[in-house]
Design an enzyme around this catalytic site. Sequence first.
Site, PDB file in Angstrom:
ATOM      1  N   CYS A 129     103.576-135.854  58.611  1.00  8.81           N
ATOM      2  CA  CYS A 129     103.064-135.755  57.245  1.00  8.81           C
ATOM      3  C   CYS A 129     104.061-135.075  56.305  1.00  8.81           C
ATOM      4  CB  CYS A 129     101.722-135.020  57.223  1.00  8.81           C
ATOM      5  SG  CYS A 129     101.785-133.301  57.795  1.00  8.81           S
ATOM      6  N   HIS A 139      98.872-129.383  56.665  1.00 12.60           N
ATOM      7  CA  HIS A 139      99.060-130.810  56.417  1.00 12.60           C
ATOM      8  C   HIS A 139      99.685-130.977  55.031  1.00 12.60           C
ATOM      9  CE1 HIS A 139      98.339-135.103  56.518  1.00 12.60           C
ATOM     10  NE2 HIS A 139      97.596-135.051  55.431  1.00 12.60           N
TER      11      HIS A 139
END
Length: 334
Positions: free
Chosen positions: A31, A278
């Site tokens: 990510c 994230h």
Amino acid sequence: MSAGVCRFFSELLRRNAQLGMRGLTNYYLSCCVNSLLQSLAATWELAGILEKWATAGLRADSRNVPLQLKKVLAAMRSDPPQPCPHRDFLNCLDRNSIHLNIQHDADEVFLSILNLIQQQMEDRDLALEIQNLYKISMETQLQCLECNSVQSRSTYLLSLPLHIKEDHNSLEGCMASFFEHQELRGANSCFCSQCGTRKPSRRGVKLNSLPQILCIQLKRFRNMRGSTRKMDCEVTFPETFDFSESLREVFSANFSQDDCRYSLYAVVVHCGCAVSGHYTAFVRHKDNKQWYYADDSHVQQTSWEDVQTSYGGRYRGTAYMLMYRRDSKEPTST
């Protein structure tokens, strides 16, 4: 893969095609790289320089970061239906010590990519052109507080690291703090060539020139008592910013640029805590000027008001990197 899952991904790709952006599948905790790639894809100046690079003899070089970056940025501009093939780029980074299956810091990966471009791109003129795209040229001045002699040296950064306070912050305030004079005493005293020994000093930084792409890191991670903590406090930032109006006092005597107005076009967002998180990204489309939100393979149109939700706050995604473009040279849409 089941027929239902295939239909889901086909529909997702179709929607992304309509939006004019391609999502990126999350492979091996990718990510961080995915969000950076969305930001780099929105930096059309970078893609334009890479397109000028003749790479015929490097087609099989799986370790060459600028080559693989050129390929993946071209793929991100192409139309679906196939998912954007960025595994080769991820594997290339892995071979250059930016390993898969490890959570990375986005600013560190960004600077590593720029450094690897300088090391691995044999066309030195184009490599320098890429560096100059991000190069923040500065002059550091060190004044001895006893003899008042001043030592100056030129330096540069490719990303501006801004410290933030634990309460409300503004981008302008963080920048002003970065350029404030600092007194260095005691163990921090510096050597004065005039006095011939270490003396208390005052250090200041001035801008010599601003780049086409101004990349800013909001330093949200802080080491405290042997552990790293993330600061979720608010940092407001504008959609447009003019140095000549807000921070003219940080210009050096050699600063001669007339164009100091910048527009935000990408925000790398971190969700979670310091040890687990994230990354996502907000990017502004080159042609329609609309904001989009990219969360790995999922892309959706959004608004400036949604971008502002990344200012900060507990349990929210917080802006970590800001990318501004100098307005004066923005190309017209074709």
